[in-house]
Design an enzyme around this catalytic site. Structure first.
Site, PDB file in Angstrom:
ATOM      1  N   ASN A 151       0.838  -1.197   0.000  1.00 13.81           N
ATOM      2  CA  ASN A 151       0.000   0.000   0.000  1.00 13.81           C
ATOM      3  C   ASN A 151       0.876   1.251   0.000  1.00 13.81           C
ATOM      4  O   ASN A 151       1.944   1.285   0.627  1.00 13.81           O
ATOM      5  CB  ASN A 151      -1.030  -0.005   1.138  1.00 13.81           C
ATOM      6  CG  ASN A 151      -0.484  -0.329   2.504  1.00 13.81           C
ATOM      7  OD1 ASN A 151       0.569  -0.943   2.642  1.00 13.81           O
ATOM      8  ND2 ASN A 151      -1.186   0.079   3.535  1.00 13.81           N
ATOM      9  N   CYS A 167      -4.095   0.551  -2.405  1.00  9.85           N
ATOM     10  CA  CYS A 167      -3.929  -0.654  -1.588  1.00  9.85           C
ATOM     11  C   CYS A 167      -2.887  -1.587  -2.211  1.00  9.85           C
ATOM     12  O   CYS A 167      -2.600  -1.522  -3.408  1.00  9.85           O
ATOM     13  CB  CYS A 167      -5.239  -1.417  -1.478  1.00  9.85           C
ATOM     14  SG  CYS A 167      -6.508  -0.576  -0.535  1.00  9.85           S
ATOM     15  N   GLU A 222      -3.106  -4.749  -2.883  1.00 10.04           N
ATOM     16  CA  GLU A 222      -3.649  -5.632  -3.922  1.00 10.04           C
ATOM     17  C   GLU A 222      -3.650  -4.956  -5.277  1.00 10.04           C
ATOM     18  O   GLU A 222      -3.263  -5.529  -6.296  1.00 10.04           O
ATOM     19  CB  GLU A 222      -5.094  -6.030  -3.568  1.00 10.04           C
ATOM     20  CG  GLU A 222      -5.247  -6.847  -2.307  1.00 10.04           C
ATOM     21  CD  GLU A 222      -5.479  -6.004  -1.062  1.00 10.04           C
ATOM     22  OE1 GLU A 222      -4.845  -4.930  -0.932  1.00 10.04           O
ATOM     23  OE2 GLU A 222      -6.285  -6.421  -0.215  1.00 10.04           O
TER      24      GLU A 222
HETATM   25  N1  THU Z   1      -5.209  -1.639   2.788  1.00  8.82           N
HETATM   26  C1  THU Z   1      -4.639  -2.443   1.847  1.00  8.82           C
HETATM   27  O1  THU Z   1      -3.601  -2.109   1.266  1.00  8.82           O
HETATM   28  N2  THU Z   1      -5.243  -3.634   1.584  1.00  8.82           N
HETATM   29  C2  THU Z   1      -6.305  -4.136   2.265  1.00  8.82           C
HETATM   30  O2  THU Z   1      -6.742  -5.250   1.991  1.00  8.82           O
HETATM   31  C3  THU Z   1      -6.934  -3.344   3.334  1.00  8.82           C
HETATM   32  C4  THU Z   1      -6.464  -1.941   3.472  1.00  8.82           C
HETATM   33  C5  THU Z   1      -4.508  -0.384   3.149  1.00  8.82           C
HETATM   34  C6  THU Z   1      -5.126   0.900   2.715  1.00  8.82           C
HETATM   35  C7  THU Z   1      -4.520   1.870   3.717  1.00  8.82           C
HETATM   36  O3  THU Z   1      -3.212   2.238   3.278  1.00  8.82           O
HETATM   37  C8  THU Z   1      -4.368   1.053   4.987  1.00  8.82           C
HETATM   38  O4  THU Z   1      -4.396  -0.319   4.557  1.00  8.82           O
HETATM   39  C9  THU Z   1      -5.443   1.285   6.008  1.00  8.82           C
HETATM   40  O5  THU Z   1      -6.708   1.160   5.467  1.00  8.82           O
END
Ligand code: THU
Length: 141
Positions: free
Chosen positions: A49, A60, A62
């Site tokens: 992320n 994110c 993913e």
């Molecule tokens: N986040 C992800 O990268 N993947 C997930 O599956 C859940 C949330 C990140 C977004 C943000 O940078 C942090 O986690 C908090 O929400």
């Protein structure tokens, strides 16, 4: 679809997500996430992320991994699997935006492996994560 046929073990896959997670840029949430896409040729595409002071532009892990795989030349919907890891009590669960992007870029039956730092994991699929998704078929109907 299971994950027994994959060219690497779940342990190796999750180890790769931990490495991806190390690069997370999270000055606002402090919540690091790592994701790895396994492509049709057995190559790994790492994502983490990447946050933003304006919050909304945050990407994110993913989506970073999937966009990176596409940018690296992979054809959408040819991926073998994606694995994700975060420091959660239960295996991490992807946000709605990432689920929609998975629907766009991955086969509906593609395995999605969700894990946490304690080594717990669960295997699901893209269509299980977002049933009834809006797709290009709806757009063209
Ligand atoms: N986040 C992800 O990268 N993947 C997930 O599956 C859940 C949330 C990140 C977004 C943000 O940078 C942090 O986690 C908090 O929400």
């Amino acid at each position: 679809m299971g994950i027994d046929h994959l060219s690497l073990t779940v342990e190796q896959f999750m180890e790769a997500t931990k490495k991806a997670r190390d690069n997370a840029y999270v000055p606002y949430s402090g919540f690091k996430v790592g994701a790895v896409v396994l492509d049709s040729q057995g190559r790994l595409h790492h994502g983490c992320n990447v946050e933003n002071a304006a919050y909304g532009p945050t990407n994110c892990a993913e989506r970073t991994a999937l966009f990176r795989a596409v940018a690296d030349g992979c054809m959408p919907r040819t991926f073998q699997a994606i694995a994700v890891i975060g420091d959660t009590d239960l295996p991490i669960t992807p946000c709605g935006v990432c689920r929609q992007v998975m629907v766009e870029l991955c086969d509906p039956d593609m395995p999605v492996i969700l894990g946490n730092l304690q080594g717990a994991y669960r295997v699901t699929t893209v269509s299980e994560l977002l049933p009834g998704a809006f797709t290009s078929r709806d757009l063209n109907s």
